[in-house]
Design a protein around this motif. Structure first.
Motif, PDB file in Angstrom:
ATOM      1  N   TRP A  59      29.920  73.375  72.194  1.00  0.00           N
ATOM      2  CA  TRP A  59      29.806  71.935  72.373  1.00  0.00           C
ATOM      3  C   TRP A  59      28.689  71.606  73.377  1.00  0.00           C
ATOM      4  CZ3 TRP A  59      32.650  68.466  69.452  1.00  0.00           C
ATOM      5  CH2 TRP A  59      33.663  69.019  68.684  1.00  0.00           C
ATOM      6  N   LEU A  60      29.050  71.278  74.607  1.00  0.00           N
ATOM      7  CA  LEU A  60      28.069  70.770  75.576  1.00  0.00           C
ATOM      8  C   LEU A  60      27.367  71.856  76.379  1.00  0.00           C
ATOM      9  CD1 LEU A  60      30.131  67.688  76.770  1.00  0.00           C
ATOM     10  CD2 LEU A  60      28.060  67.639  75.369  1.00  0.00           C
ATOM     11  N   ASP A  61      27.904  73.066  76.382  1.00  0.00           N
ATOM     12  CA  ASP A  61      27.263  74.211  77.039  1.00  0.00           C
ATOM     13  C   ASP A  61      26.846  73.878  78.469  1.00  0.00           C
ATOM     14  OD1 ASP A  61      26.181  76.677  77.485  1.00  0.00           O
ATOM     15  OD2 ASP A  61      24.617  76.543  75.949  1.00  0.00           O
ATOM     16  N   THR A  62      27.833  73.533  79.281  1.00  0.00           N
ATOM     17  CA  THR A  62      27.546  73.078  80.645  1.00  0.00           C
ATOM     18  C   THR A  62      26.946  74.177  81.521  1.00  0.00           C
ATOM     19  OG1 THR A  62      29.822  73.544  81.366  1.00  0.00           O
ATOM     20  CG2 THR A  62      29.346  71.333  80.547  1.00  0.00           C
ATOM     21  N   GLY A  63      27.101  75.441  81.130  1.00  0.00           N
ATOM     22  CA  GLY A  63      26.462  76.516  81.883  1.00  0.00           C
ATOM     23  C   GLY A  63      24.948  76.429  81.818  1.00  0.00           C
ATOM     24  N   ARG A  64      24.408  76.102  80.637  1.00  0.00           N
ATOM     25  CA  ARG A  64      22.952  75.967  80.462  1.00  0.00           C
ATOM     26  C   ARG A  64      22.472  74.552  80.756  1.00  0.00           C
ATOM     27  NH1 ARG A  64      21.017  77.837  74.757  1.00  0.00           N
ATOM     28  NH2 ARG A  64      18.997  77.435  75.768  1.00  0.00           N
ATOM     29  N   TYR A  65      23.321  73.576  80.493  1.00  0.00           N
ATOM     30  CA  TYR A  65      22.923  72.170  80.628  1.00  0.00           C
ATOM     31  C   TYR A  65      23.940  71.441  81.500  1.00  0.00           C
ATOM     32  CZ  TYR A  65      20.479  73.742  76.437  1.00  0.00           C
ATOM     33  OH  TYR A  65      19.731  74.454  75.527  1.00  0.00           O
ATOM     34  N   PRO A  66      23.889  71.652  82.806  1.00  0.00           N
ATOM     35  CA  PRO A  66      24.933  71.133  83.691  1.00  0.00           C
ATOM     36  C   PRO A  66      24.885  69.631  83.938  1.00  0.00           C
ATOM     37  CG  PRO A  66      23.226  72.223  84.979  1.00  0.00           C
ATOM     38  CD  PRO A  66      22.903  72.478  83.534  1.00  0.00           C
ATOM     39  N   THR A  67      23.755  69.004  83.632  1.00  0.00           N
ATOM     40  CA  THR A  67      23.640  67.576  83.919  1.00  0.00           C
ATOM     41  C   THR A  67      23.129  66.808  82.703  1.00  0.00           C
ATOM     42  OG1 THR A  67      21.373  67.775  84.772  1.00  0.00           O
ATOM     43  CG2 THR A  67      23.186  67.967  86.373  1.00  0.00           C
ATOM     44  N   ALA A  68      23.447  65.522  82.698  1.00  0.00           N
ATOM     45  CA  ALA A  68      22.840  64.559  81.784  1.00  0.00           C
ATOM     46  C   ALA A  68      22.130  63.528  82.648  1.00  0.00           C
ATOM     47  CB  ALA A  68      23.902  63.885  80.920  1.00  0.00           C
ATOM     48  N   THR A  69      20.982  63.036  82.192  1.00  0.00           N
ATOM     49  CA  THR A  69      20.230  62.064  82.986  1.00  0.00           C
ATOM     50  C   THR A  69      19.849  60.863  82.132  1.00  0.00           C
ATOM     51  OG1 THR A  69      18.076  63.078  82.525  1.00  0.00           O
ATOM     52  CG2 THR A  69      19.275  63.857  84.460  1.00  0.00           C
ATOM     53  N   PHE A  70      19.771  59.723  82.774  1.00  0.00           N
ATOM     54  CA  PHE A  70      19.228  58.523  82.140  1.00  0.00           C
ATOM     55  C   PHE A  70      18.175  57.936  83.063  1.00  0.00           C
ATOM     56  CE2 PHE A  70      19.040  53.908  81.560  1.00  0.00           C
ATOM     57  CZ  PHE A  70      18.679  53.860  80.211  1.00  0.00           C
ATOM     58  N   VAL A  71      16.979  57.713  82.504  1.00  0.00           N
ATOM     59  CA  VAL A  71      15.872  57.107  83.255  1.00  0.00           C
ATOM     60  C   VAL A  71      15.433  55.868  82.490  1.00  0.00           C
ATOM     61  CG1 VAL A  71      13.555  57.423  84.179  1.00  0.00           C
ATOM     62  CG2 VAL A  71      15.148  59.357  84.135  1.00  0.00           C
ATOM     63  N   SER A  72      15.494  54.728  83.141  1.00  0.00           N
ATOM     64  CA  SER A  72      15.174  53.474  82.464  1.00  0.00           C
ATOM     65  C   SER A  72      13.680  53.314  82.257  1.00  0.00           C
ATOM     66  CB  SER A  72      15.702  52.285  83.261  1.00  0.00           C
ATOM     67  OG  SER A  72      14.986  52.137  84.478  1.00  0.00           O
ATOM     68  N   GLY A  73      13.355  52.529  81.238  1.00  0.00           N
ATOM     69  CA  GLY A  73      11.976  52.130  80.981  1.00  0.00           C
ATOM     70  C   GLY A  73      11.875  50.620  81.093  1.00  0.00           C
ATOM     71  N   VAL A  74      11.995  49.938  79.959  1.00  0.00           N
ATOM     72  CA  VAL A  74      11.886  48.478  79.926  1.00  0.00           C
ATOM     73  C   VAL A  74      13.273  47.850  80.069  1.00  0.00           C
ATOM     74  CG1 VAL A  74      11.172  46.495  78.549  1.00  0.00           C
ATOM     75  CG2 VAL A  74       9.841  48.616  78.482  1.00  0.00           C
ATOM     76  N   VAL A  75      13.381  46.885  80.983  1.00  0.00           N
ATOM     77  CA  VAL A  75      14.609  46.115  81.165  1.00  0.00           C
ATOM     78  C   VAL A  75      14.342  44.686  80.697  1.00  0.00           C
ATOM     79  CG1 VAL A  75      16.333  45.280  82.801  1.00  0.00           C
ATOM     80  CG2 VAL A  75      15.315  47.558  83.106  1.00  0.00           C
TER      81      VAL A  75
END
Length: 200
Positions: free
Chosen positions: A104-120
């Motif tokens: 599924w999410l493989d938190t060992g390899r991908y421990p974080t999720a990120t969101f970076v905004s562009g246009v608001v």
């Protein structure tokens, strides 16, 4: 306990959807500035269709990041949030553990999720669309958050000036490489975000 957690998650999902449809107007004295994520009260509820029978929900937390907020010019607002995927919880300990594995999410390899905004883009009083990039499971895709203002003021517990928002969006998990059991377990995942931010 598990039944209570599921009921709470379902209630929160319904409540967040209701609140998102009833945005509060920005008060005249709302403060601009740089805000930090308040992790104890920032949560992401995810929900997806389970074998066509029910919508199953879970929770992510342990977020960090910043919000540069300008209520007079929403186009200057910037959001950058990091979420620890290993914080994932469901009402089933077995499922919680499985979702963190390579299937599924493989938190060992991908421990974080990120969101970076562009246009608001403002979509009404106390509401905005926040376009940006979500990185999940090592893959980055553009998404749009439908954000609504909930409230602002001094937190009576820690005396910090706080802003609160709700956000919703729907993502396709297979587009992020999480394809296990699609389509038996739904591909479309609804995200409902409760975001609390303290002024720095």
């Amino acid at each position: 306990m598990q039944k209570h957690l599921l009921a709470a998650a379902t209630f929160l999902g319904v409540l967040c959807s209701f609140v998102a449809a009833h945005a509060a107007p920005l008060p005249a004295d709302v403060k601009s500035g740089i805000y930090g994520v308040e992790p104890a009260h920032t949560q992401v509820i995810f929900s997806l269709l389970h074998f066509g029978f029910t919508h199953y929900s879970g929770l992510l937390s342990d977020a960090s990041g910043t919000l540069a907020f300008d209520p007079k010019d929403m186009t200057k607002t910037k959001l950058n949030v990091v979420l620890k995927v290993d914080s994932l919880q469901t009402t089933s300990p077995r499922l919680t553990s499985e979702l963190k594995t390579e299937k599924w999410l493989d938190t060992g390899r991908y421990p974080t999720a990120t969101f970076v905004s562009g246009v608001v883009t403002s979509t009404g009083e106390g509401a905005a669309n926040i376009a940006g990039n979500l990185t999940l499971h090592g893959i980055t895709k553009p998404i749009v958050l439908q954000a609504t203002f909930i409230g602002s003021g001094e937190n009576p517990m820690d005396k910090a000036y706080t802003l609160g928002f709700e956000g919703t969006t729907t993502i396709s998990r297979s587009e992020f490489g999480v394809k296990t059991y699609v389509p038996m377990v739904g591909d479309q995942v609804q995200l409902t975000i409760a975001g609390a931010f303290e002024r720095e």
